[in-house]
Design an enzyme around this catalytic site. Structure first.
Site, PDB file in Angstrom:
ATOM      1  N   ASP A  76      37.758  36.352  39.898  1.00  0.00           N
ATOM      2  CA  ASP A  76      38.129  37.369  40.875  1.00  0.00           C
ATOM      3  C   ASP A  76      38.160  38.765  40.258  1.00  0.00           C
ATOM      4  O   ASP A  76      37.871  39.756  40.929  1.00  0.00           O
ATOM      5  CB  ASP A  76      39.490  37.035  41.481  1.00  0.00           C
ATOM      6  CG  ASP A  76      39.400  35.923  42.523  1.00  0.00           C
ATOM      7  OD1 ASP A  76      38.276  35.538  42.887  1.00  0.00           O
ATOM      8  OD2 ASP A  76      40.465  35.435  42.961  1.00  0.00           O
ATOM      9  N   ARG A  81      35.797  44.238  40.177  1.00  0.00           N
ATOM     10  CA  ARG A  81      35.029  45.286  39.490  1.00  0.00           C
ATOM     11  C   ARG A  81      33.762  45.613  40.255  1.00  0.00           C
ATOM     12  O   ARG A  81      33.371  46.770  40.391  1.00  0.00           O
ATOM     13  CB  ARG A  81      34.702  44.812  38.062  1.00  0.00           C
ATOM     14  CG  ARG A  81      33.876  45.787  37.250  1.00  0.00           C
ATOM     15  CD  ARG A  81      34.014  45.510  35.761  1.00  0.00           C
ATOM     16  NE  ARG A  81      33.629  44.156  35.410  1.00  0.00           N
ATOM     17  CZ  ARG A  81      32.416  43.819  34.981  1.00  0.00           C
ATOM     18  NH1 ARG A  81      31.471  44.728  34.866  1.00  0.00           N
ATOM     19  NH2 ARG A  81      32.143  42.578  34.638  1.00  0.00           N
ATOM     20  N   TYR A 193      48.502  38.581  43.548  1.00  0.00           N
ATOM     21  CA  TYR A 193      49.786  38.992  42.983  1.00  0.00           C
ATOM     22  C   TYR A 193      50.928  38.766  43.977  1.00  0.00           C
ATOM     23  O   TYR A 193      52.022  38.334  43.611  1.00  0.00           O
ATOM     24  CB  TYR A 193      49.693  40.465  42.586  1.00  0.00           C
ATOM     25  CG  TYR A 193      50.764  40.976  41.656  1.00  0.00           C
ATOM     26  CD1 TYR A 193      51.822  40.165  41.231  1.00  0.00           C
ATOM     27  CD2 TYR A 193      50.723  42.286  41.182  1.00  0.00           C
ATOM     28  CE1 TYR A 193      52.792  40.646  40.371  1.00  0.00           C
ATOM     29  CE2 TYR A 193      51.690  42.775  40.327  1.00  0.00           C
ATOM     30  CZ  TYR A 193      52.722  41.963  39.929  1.00  0.00           C
ATOM     31  OH  TYR A 193      53.686  42.443  39.086  1.00  0.00           O
TER      32      TYR A 193
END
Length: 308
Positions: A76, A81, A193
């Site tokens: 991921d 990026r 996250y």
């Protein structure tokens, strides 16, 4: 004019270099032109020498405007990026997972040849994923502005000291507490996250914004799911001199002094993901997290009606 496919890989890893060599070789054999960034093309050349697959170089022989699709070989992080590189051009990304969970990837390493064939035959659909615009302020001074596909995470800058914050939705305060941070996420970022911080998993089709506290010292510090039209904000209070730091997708950062304010709203520029399989998100969830589903019997007919 040949179709040009950008192959983006983490060439610091041997498995990524091997995957890039395989993908570029297959693309070329199917009549497409593989393109690589200069540093990654150099990595391929260093690993394979004269046997390296033929490629063109981005920024020299080919511009981003000439790219049809990006094949991303990695986890991921590599896909994030790639999104940073092509988001402004609306070029779709097709991820081939070389990492661990790889929630953004469409296929796995073993399916690389098949993924190349899908690209060659244009056998894919394009899915738009919501992104967020992020700005940080100190009074009337703009500290910085950026964007994120997964999340904007406000974290304490010093390990020893928590930050004191007020969270806000649509211009109104909701709660104040001390914490290690706050994650402001998209549905795509709900499995990243925000998930590890205790937030809910939100299906990608749901249009919403998420706010998840990290290690909050408060009775009311629950994850919030709000409308996509809402504006989320977090203010770092000046009751202490603790600084924070803003991280967007773990790639772009802005320092946050006491009194700083971070605002997050939906962006009008999505990231485009190429999809080759119509796999339901629930099935992807089970596969990626290896969730136990033994004993499931499925829906049954009741009174002559079938559940749909």
């Amino acid at each position: 004019m040949t179709r040009k496919i950008l192959v983006l890989a983490h060439t610091g890893r041997q498995d990524a270099i091997a995957a890039a060599q395989q993908a570029c070789t297959r693309l070329s054999a199917l009549g497409l032109t593989p393109v690589m960034r200069p540093e990654e093309a150099s990595g391929l050349q260093a690993a394979y020498g004269t046997a390296a697959a033929p490629t063109e170089t981005l920024g020299e022989e080919v511009s981003l405007d000439g790219i049809e699709l990006v094949m991303v070989l990695g986890g991921d992080g590599t896909i994030l990026r790639a999104a940073e590189l092509v988001r402004s051009r609306e070029i779709p990304l097709l991820g081939v997972n070389l990492g661990h969970v790889g929630f953004l990837a469409e296929s796995e390493r073993a399916d690389l040849d098949e993924a190349v064939r899908w690209v060659a035959e244009r056998d894919y659909s394009v899915e738009e994923r919501m992104t967020i615009e992020v700005s940080a302020w100190q009074g009337d001074t703009l500290l910085g502005e950026t964007w994120a596909l997964n999340e904007a995470a406000i974290e304490k800058a010093n390990r020893e000291r928590m930050i004191e914050v007020v969270i806000e939705v649509d211009g109104l305060p909701v709660s104040s507490f001390g914490c290690d941070g706050i994650v402001l996420a998209t549905p795509t970022g709900s499995t990243a996250y925000a998930f590890s911080s205790g937030g809910p998993i939100v299906w990608p089709e749901v249009e919403a914004l998420l706010m998840t506290p990290i290690s909050a010292h408060a009775l009311f510090a629950k994850p919030l799911v709000v409308a996509p039209t809402s504006v989320l904000a977090v203010e770092i209070l000046t009751r202490t001199d603790a600084w924070g730091v803003l991280w967007c997708d773990g790639r772009r950062s802005i320092d946050l002094p006491p009194g700083a304010r971070v605002e997050v709203r939906r962006s009008d520029k999505p990231v485009r993901l190429a999809r080759t399989r119509q796999t339901p998100f629930s099935e992807r969830l089970v596969q990626k997290f290896q969730l136990p589903v033994q004993g499931w019997r499925g829906p049954v007919a009741h009174s002559g009606r079938h559940l749909r």
